[in-house]
Motif scaffolding. Sequence first.
Motif, PDB file in Angstrom:
ATOM      1  N   GLU A  54      27.227  63.555  32.971  1.00  0.00           N
ATOM      2  CA  GLU A  54      26.496  62.981  33.678  1.00  0.00           C
ATOM      3  C   GLU A  54      26.242  63.374  35.279  1.00  0.00           C
ATOM      4  O   GLU A  54      25.335  62.749  35.718  1.00  0.00           O
ATOM      5  N   PRO A 111      26.419  46.567  32.697  1.00  0.00           N
ATOM      6  CA  PRO A 111      25.293  47.799  32.290  1.00  0.00           C
ATOM      7  C   PRO A 111      24.935  48.588  33.316  1.00  0.00           C
ATOM      8  O   PRO A 111      25.070  48.160  35.199  1.00  0.00           O
ATOM      9  N   GLY A 112      25.259  49.809  33.683  1.00  0.00           N
ATOM     10  CA  GLY A 112      25.347  50.912  34.959  1.00  0.00           C
ATOM     11  C   GLY A 112      26.043  51.260  35.622  1.00  0.00           C
ATOM     12  O   GLY A 112      27.261  49.831  35.400  1.00  0.00           O
ATOM     13  N   PHE A 118      33.102  58.162  35.637  1.00  0.00           N
ATOM     14  CA  PHE A 118      33.017  59.199  34.719  1.00  0.00           C
ATOM     15  C   PHE A 118      34.083  60.908  35.433  1.00  0.00           C
ATOM     16  O   PHE A 118      34.588  61.264  34.993  1.00  0.00           O
TER      17      PHE A 118
ATOM     18  N   SER B  54      27.473  57.863  30.436  1.00  0.00           N
ATOM     19  CA  SER B  54      28.057  56.320  30.124  1.00  0.00           C
ATOM     20  C   SER B  54      26.550  55.533  30.075  1.00  0.00           C
ATOM     21  O   SER B  54      26.261  53.961  29.891  1.00  0.00           O
ATOM     22  N   SER B  55      25.471  56.384  29.785  1.00  0.00           N
ATOM     23  CA  SER B  55      23.907  55.240  29.231  1.00  0.00           C
ATOM     24  C   SER B  55      23.934  54.411  27.837  1.00  0.00           C
ATOM     25  O   SER B  55      23.956  53.252  28.014  1.00  0.00           O
ATOM     26  N   ILE B  57      27.205  53.662  26.451  1.00  0.00           N
ATOM     27  CA  ILE B  57      28.423  52.310  27.210  1.00  0.00           C
ATOM     28  C   ILE B  57      27.427  51.513  27.310  1.00  0.00           C
ATOM     29  O   ILE B  57      27.932  50.515  27.239  1.00  0.00           O
ATOM     30  N   SER B  58      26.395  51.639  28.791  1.00  0.00           N
ATOM     31  CA  SER B  58      25.573  50.532  29.062  1.00  0.00           C
ATOM     32  C   SER B  58      25.078  49.679  27.955  1.00  0.00           C
ATOM     33  O   SER B  58      24.801  48.917  28.198  1.00  0.00           O
ATOM     34  N   ILE B  61      27.273  47.259  26.606  1.00  0.00           N
ATOM     35  CA  ILE B  61      27.962  46.039  26.987  1.00  0.00           C
ATOM     36  C   ILE B  61      26.799  45.095  26.787  1.00  0.00           C
ATOM     37  O   ILE B  61      27.292  44.287  27.209  1.00  0.00           O
TER      38      ILE B  61
END
Lengths: 145, 99
Positions: A54, A111-112, A118, B54-55, B57-58, B61
């Motif tokens: 990340e 999103p985002g 994290f 996280s990308s 996960i986006s 969503i």
Amino acid sequence: MNTEVADTTNLSEKKDFLVNSSSLKDVRSFSREVFEKFKINEELREELVLAIAEAAQNIVKHAYKDYPDTQDRMAVRISCTDKELEISFFDKGKPVEKSKVKHRAIDDVKPGGLGTFFIQEIMDSIKFKEGDKPWINNLVLTKKL
Amino acid sequence: MTYKVTEEGDASTVFLDGEIDMDKTEGAKEVIFPLIDAGKNVNLNLSNVQYMDSSGISVLIESHQKALEKGTKLIVKDVSKSVLKVIMMAKLEQILNLE
């Protein structure tokens, strides 16, 4: 470039990567290899790999937002003592504006905005420093073991 | 990442595999979004996805919200333990339709 300092109580490895989204899998592979060598258990290892990926992604997405075709490289250094892990990131992108580094509200589902969340969930501390030349940014993450 | 799509009635099942990161999200969206736009219910099988950041996960969503807008349903199925951990870290286990 990949350097290694082998010592029973203080281990450190560093590697640089092209600043590009296609490098993220290489950042993860490097991190997994290092944590395996440091004998970090698998569950913690995967959490740390996520935090590292990340942070590297943030360099690609934010520090180099206006330079998608850059040939610059970023460096990741993972150091381990008996009691603490320190993970440092070095890049030559746009200087980080600390006040703008924040995650979205976690209950505002959209999103985002989760990468920094994290990192905060996984690591004990996050420090943004000015990098020593030639670096511009130096992010330091730590985790007590 | 590779993918496979199967059809059964008004539902499509998308099987993704590998590691889903920023580099792979556009490919995932290109598979999932047209199915939702076509009014299909979509089952997203993640049993062979070992890593998601996280990308990724986006994408979950965005797909979930797109399905709600279109009046269809996105079901996230057979999530691996490692990906479930990330979904739970994002506090999405009560938001997404997990099976």
